[in-house]
Design a protein around this motif. Structure first.
Motif, PDB file in Angstrom:
ATOM      1  N   VAL A  52       0.838  -1.213   0.000  1.00  0.00           N
ATOM      2  CA  VAL A  52       0.000   0.000   0.000  1.00  0.00           C
ATOM      3  C   VAL A  52       0.867   1.254   0.000  1.00  0.00           C
ATOM      4  O   VAL A  52       0.378   2.345  -0.328  1.00  0.00           O
ATOM      5  CB  VAL A  52      -0.942   0.015   1.219  1.00  0.00           C
ATOM      6  N   GLU A  53       2.149   1.116   0.366  1.00  0.00           N
ATOM      7  CA  GLU A  53       3.057   2.256   0.361  1.00  0.00           C
ATOM      8  C   GLU A  53       3.238   2.821  -1.046  1.00  0.00           C
ATOM      9  O   GLU A  53       3.628   3.972  -1.220  1.00  0.00           O
ATOM     10  CB  GLU A  53       4.424   1.850   0.929  1.00  0.00           C
ATOM     11  N   TYR A  54       2.956   1.998  -2.074  1.00  0.00           N
ATOM     12  CA  TYR A  54       3.101   2.459  -3.446  1.00  0.00           C
ATOM     13  C   TYR A  54       1.953   3.387  -3.863  1.00  0.00           C
ATOM     14  O   TYR A  54       2.079   4.132  -4.832  1.00  0.00           O
ATOM     15  CB  TYR A  54       3.156   1.275  -4.413  1.00  0.00           C
ATOM     16  N   VAL A  55       0.816   3.309  -3.165  1.00  0.00           N
ATOM     17  CA  VAL A  55      -0.349   4.123  -3.542  1.00  0.00           C
ATOM     18  C   VAL A  55      -0.073   5.577  -3.173  1.00  0.00           C
ATOM     19  O   VAL A  55       0.259   5.892  -2.027  1.00  0.00           O
ATOM     20  CB  VAL A  55      -1.623   3.616  -2.848  1.00  0.00           C
ATOM     21  N   ARG A  56      -0.205   6.469  -4.141  1.00  0.00           N
ATOM     22  CA  ARG A  56       0.062   7.901  -3.927  1.00  0.00           C
ATOM     23  C   ARG A  56      -0.827   8.434  -2.814  1.00  0.00           C
ATOM     24  O   ARG A  56      -2.030   8.138  -2.765  1.00  0.00           O
ATOM     25  CB  ARG A  56      -0.170   8.646  -5.242  1.00  0.00           C
ATOM     26  N   HIS A  57      -0.238   9.213  -1.929  1.00  0.00           N
ATOM     27  CA  HIS A  57      -0.958   9.745  -0.773  1.00  0.00           C
ATOM     28  C   HIS A  57      -2.197  10.529  -1.216  1.00  0.00           C
ATOM     29  O   HIS A  57      -2.154  11.363  -2.122  1.00  0.00           O
ATOM     30  CB  HIS A  57      -0.044  10.667   0.037  1.00  0.00           C
ATOM     31  N   GLY A  58      -3.341  10.208  -0.592  1.00  0.00           N
ATOM     32  CA  GLY A  58      -4.564  10.920  -0.885  1.00  0.00           C
ATOM     33  C   GLY A  58      -5.379  10.327  -2.012  1.00  0.00           C
ATOM     34  O   GLY A  58      -6.429  10.867  -2.363  1.00  0.00           O
ATOM     35  N   THR A  59      -4.914   9.206  -2.606  1.00  0.00           N
ATOM     36  CA  THR A  59      -5.663   8.566  -3.690  1.00  0.00           C
ATOM     37  C   THR A  59      -6.161   7.191  -3.238  1.00  0.00           C
ATOM     38  O   THR A  59      -5.689   6.644  -2.240  1.00  0.00           O
ATOM     39  CB  THR A  59      -4.800   8.399  -4.960  1.00  0.00           C
ATOM     40  N   LYS A  60      -7.106   6.621  -3.989  1.00  0.00           N
ATOM     41  CA  LYS A  60      -7.723   5.362  -3.598  1.00  0.00           C
ATOM     42  C   LYS A  60      -6.948   4.149  -4.102  1.00  0.00           C
ATOM     43  O   LYS A  60      -7.003   3.075  -3.503  1.00  0.00           O
ATOM     44  CB  LYS A  60      -9.157   5.294  -4.138  1.00  0.00           C
ATOM     45  N   LYS A  61      -6.205   4.308  -5.200  1.00  0.00           N
ATOM     46  CA  LYS A  61      -5.506   3.158  -5.780  1.00  0.00           C
ATOM     47  C   LYS A  61      -4.445   3.630  -6.754  1.00  0.00           C
ATOM     48  O   LYS A  61      -4.493   4.763  -7.265  1.00  0.00           O
ATOM     49  CB  LYS A  61      -6.491   2.235  -6.504  1.00  0.00           C
ATOM     50  N   CYS A  62      -3.471   2.759  -6.998  1.00  0.00           N
ATOM     51  CA  CYS A  62      -2.493   3.013  -8.067  1.00  0.00           C
ATOM     52  C   CYS A  62      -2.731   1.993  -9.173  1.00  0.00           C
ATOM     53  O   CYS A  62      -3.140   0.857  -8.916  1.00  0.00           O
ATOM     54  CB  CYS A  62      -1.062   2.938  -7.541  1.00  0.00           C
ATOM     55  N   GLU A  63      -2.491   2.416 -10.406  1.00  0.00           N
ATOM     56  CA  GLU A  63      -2.732   1.563 -11.570  1.00  0.00           C
ATOM     57  C   GLU A  63      -1.504   1.580 -12.484  1.00  0.00           C
ATOM     58  O   GLU A  63      -0.962   2.641 -12.782  1.00  0.00           O
ATOM     59  CB  GLU A  63      -3.962   2.040 -12.346  1.00  0.00           C
ATOM     60  N   ILE A  64      -1.102   0.399 -12.920  1.00  0.00           N
ATOM     61  CA  ILE A  64       0.036   0.266 -13.830  1.00  0.00           C
ATOM     62  C   ILE A  64      -0.407  -0.618 -14.993  1.00  0.00           C
ATOM     63  O   ILE A  64      -1.033  -1.659 -14.786  1.00  0.00           O
ATOM     64  CB  ILE A  64       1.250  -0.380 -13.131  1.00  0.00           C
ATOM     65  N   ALA A 101      -5.747   1.325  -1.826  1.00  0.00           N
ATOM     66  CA  ALA A 101      -5.214   1.859  -0.570  1.00  0.00           C
ATOM     67  C   ALA A 101      -5.461   0.907   0.594  1.00  0.00           C
ATOM     68  O   ALA A 101      -4.793   0.981   1.630  1.00  0.00           O
ATOM     69  CB  ALA A 101      -5.847   3.222  -0.277  1.00  0.00           C
ATOM     70  N   SER A 102      -6.409  -0.022   0.422  1.00  0.00           N
ATOM     71  CA  SER A 102      -6.685  -1.016   1.472  1.00  0.00           C
ATOM     72  C   SER A 102      -5.766  -2.231   1.358  1.00  0.00           C
ATOM     73  O   SER A 102      -5.806  -3.124   2.201  1.00  0.00           O
ATOM     74  CB  SER A 102      -8.143  -1.470   1.380  1.00  0.00           C
ATOM     75  N   GLY A 103      -4.961  -2.276   0.276  1.00  0.00           N
ATOM     76  CA  GLY A 103      -4.002  -3.371   0.107  1.00  0.00           C
ATOM     77  C   GLY A 103      -4.437  -4.436  -0.872  1.00  0.00           C
ATOM     78  O   GLY A 103      -3.692  -5.368  -1.147  1.00  0.00           O
ATOM     79  N   LYS A 104      -5.633  -4.323  -1.442  1.00  0.00           N
ATOM     80  CA  LYS A 104      -6.119  -5.318  -2.392  1.00  0.00           C
ATOM     81  C   LYS A 104      -5.417  -5.153  -3.736  1.00  0.00           C
ATOM     82  O   LYS A 104      -5.276  -4.048  -4.241  1.00  0.00           O
ATOM     83  CB  LYS A 104      -7.634  -5.171  -2.575  1.00  0.00           C
ATOM     84  N   SER A 105      -4.973  -6.285  -4.303  1.00  0.00           N
ATOM     85  CA  SER A 105      -4.249  -6.259  -5.577  1.00  0.00           C
ATOM     86  C   SER A 105      -5.078  -6.973  -6.642  1.00  0.00           C
ATOM     87  O   SER A 105      -5.564  -8.088  -6.415  1.00  0.00           O
ATOM     88  CB  SER A 105      -2.882  -6.946  -5.432  1.00  0.00           C
ATOM     89  N   ILE A 106      -5.254  -6.332  -7.798  1.00  0.00           N
ATOM     90  CA  ILE A 106      -6.006  -6.912  -8.916  1.00  0.00           C
ATOM     91  C   ILE A 106      -5.067  -7.003 -10.120  1.00  0.00           C
ATOM     92  O   ILE A 106      -4.398  -6.031 -10.476  1.00  0.00           O
ATOM     93  CB  ILE A 106      -7.234  -6.054  -9.274  1.00  0.00           C
TER      94      ILE A 106
END
Length: 569
Positions: A52-64, A101-106
């Motif tokens: 979850v440390e990879y998710v930009r602060h203040g956002t709900k999720k990161c996408e690659i 941000a909750s740690g769930k990976s898809i």
């Protein structure tokens, strides 16, 4: 190769899309600008461990998201895709990774949801990442045997397939022997169980496809009234005064009256007659079926009872009657084997001894081929070492064997060889495992040599170097630049570097920098023009302000790189 990478809300990156080309792409920029973060994103795309440390602060999720174009129709990615039910069209593979941000990976591959493990299988056939902090496959002795076999695959492929087939047969025979030779108490318990199952299945007196046949009959009885009404309505519509057959008969007579005046009418009359007689036959069949139909609640009860018994057996022995009957055959065979255990053990032992002789002959052939391949590899590595000013280093392929009690090498799925790549970087020093070589600069060069030799055979489309040139300078830096460029002739190479010599060798030079936007830090990636590349190389040379001397030096580096690229490899 990796052609496009999109990153959203990842660490300090808000939203970037980077296009990549074949050959050598270099990424440079100030420390902390986000160069390694981009490599981290690619590593996650290849199935790396997320956080979850990879998710930009203040956002709900990161996408690659990464788009790969596979030009080689024989690439192993197609076998992987078939294995996991993923469709590849036009040689395009899209890997996607989302971390909330909750740690769930898809994870997705070409739009299909997959597990992280499956994503990792796709990633390892497409991307090979090497940094100064991790050793990757080349450093792990467990992978050295496979790498040696990849070095000259045409020599060993057929022998390896022949060995694998025989070794699999031998393994199955040994498992059967061990299972049959278990202690007497276990075998007695097993025999009691099998005899109980045999008695139960024999008493059931099942017949092939009985469940399917009974289900069809049950459906007919349950829906008797609906079926009867449908048949009666169909018959009544066809047969009787002013019904279907009578009107078709009239149509036929009308055509018959004019058949002698026109050939086309004659043909139509004959065709109408065929339809009339076919429908008349069908109506008789419907009538016969109606007459034969009888509703029997007793028969329905019998079927329900029988299906209940069959379903009870299905829960224990198999999903269909045919599979239950197949299991019954296996029970009978195993009971016979246990009852005549000594005879079967003797027969299995004879088979094992015969096949093991053949397996060991194939293993010896594999060993001999590997010895020759190892000699060729050592020679190639030594030649590459000289190019990197490691002429005093020694490389060796160590063959090791695990011995059995009969003093023969223990067989495994790839023969009996255990391989280790060994190195000595100084005269008089003993050979050591690659992972135990102390100098960072030497280790960088050794890894480059091995990657150059194996990149073509490993089949990965993109090789990524994250500051592997740390700890080198001067003529060694130039040699490393040339070696990285050589690797890019067989695989796409993405390289983060602080060496101007490496950056000058780039086919494409991308510059990464941080900027502040709306009181937040963001990362920007831009592709440099020739003039911008000169300025960036000058900055890398001086480390401070640009000078004319540094610019001249940068131009000279670019000219040297251009001249080197013109030379035949």
């Amino acid at each position: 190769m990796l052609t496009e990478l999109s990153i959203h809300d990842f660490a300090i990156i808000d939203n970037i899309s980077i296009t990549f080309q074949d050959g050598l792409t270099v990424l440079t920029g100030e420390t902390g600008a986000g160069k390694s973060i981009i490599i981290d994103a690619i590593q996650l795309l290849a199935g790396g461990r997320g956080s979850v440390e990879y998710v930009r602060h203040g956002t709900k999720k990161c996408e690659i998201e990464g788009l790969f174009i596979i030009d080689n129709p024989n690439h192993t990615i197609y076998h992987t895709a078939i294995q996991f039910g993923v469709e590849i069209q036009d040689g395009q593979v899209v890997l996607e990774r989302t971390i909330s941000a909750s740690g769930k990976s898809i994870c997705r591959v070409n739009g299909k949801l997959v597990t992280l493990g499956i994503l990792r299988e796709f990633g390892r056939t497409l991307i090979d990442i090497h940094s100064q902090h991790e050793t990757q496959a080349l450093m792990n002795p467990e992978n050295h045997l496979e790498l040696l076999d990849l070095y000259q695959p045409n020599l060993i492929l057929k022998a390896k397939e022949d060995y694998s087939d025989l070794f699999e047969k031998l393994s199955k025979l040994k498992k059967r022997y061990i299972k049959l030779s278990n202690n007497e108490q276990e075998m007695a318990h097993r025999l009691d169980l099998l005899q109980f199952q045999l008695k139960e299945l024999e008493q059931a007196n099942l017949s092939p496809n009985e469940d399917v046949i009974l289900e069809e009959e049950r459906s007919s009885l349950i829906n008797f009234e609906r079926i009867y009404t449908s048949l009666q309505d169909a018959y009544n519509a066809l047969y009787g005064d002013d019904k279907g057959l009578e009107w078709i008969g009239k149509a036929h007579l009308s055509l018959e009256e004019s058949r002698n005046y026109d050939d086309s009418i004659r043909n139509k009359a004959e065709e109408m007659a065929e339809h009339y007689f076919a429908l008349e036959e069908l109506s008789y069949n419907i009538r016969n079926q109606i007459d034969s139909m009888q509703y029997s609640p007793e028969r329905l009860n019998e079927i329900e009872s029988r299906l209940n018994d069959i379903n009870r057996l299905k829960k224990k022995y198999g999903p269909t009657v045919n599979e239950i009957l197949s299991y019954l055959g296996k029970i009978e065979e195993e009971i016979e084997q246990i009852t005549n255990k000594d005879t079967h053990l003797s027969s299995l032992l004879d088979q094992i001894e015969d096949i093991e002789k053949d397996v060991r002959l194939e293993a010896k052939q594999l060993h001999d081929i590997r010895k020759k391949s190892a000699d060729s590899l050592v020679e190639a590595v030594s030649k590459e070492f000289k190019d990197l000013y490691l002429e005093k280093a020694s490389f060796s392929v160590s063959f090791e064997y695990e011995m059995e009690k009969n003093n023969q090498p223990k067989l495994h799925k790839n023969g009996y060889d255990h391989i280790r790549f060994m190195i000595s970087t100084n005269p008089g020093e003993p050979l050591k495992e690659i992972s135990k070589v102390a100098s960072g600069g030497e280790l960088s060069r050794i890894m480059l040599v091995l990657k150059k030799l194996f990149a073509k055979h490993q089949g990965v489309t993109s090789v990524i170097f994250d500051e592997v040139d740390t700890g080198v300078s001067g003529r060694v830096a130039q040699a490393i630049a040339e070696k990285i460029y050589q690797i890019s002739n067989d695989s796409q190479v993405l390289c983060i570097t602080h060496l101007p010599q490496v950056a000058a060798m780039a086919d494409v030079h991308k510059f990464i920098q941080k900027q502040e936007k709306n009181h937040r830090t963001i990362t920007i990636v831009s592709e440099l023009s020739v003039d911008e590349q000169i300025d960036e190389l000058s900055r890398m040379i001086t480390g401070t302000k640009l000078t004319e001397t540094a610019k001249e030096h940068a131009k000279e580096l670019l000219e040297l790189a251009s001249s080197y690229k013109m030379l035949p490899l």
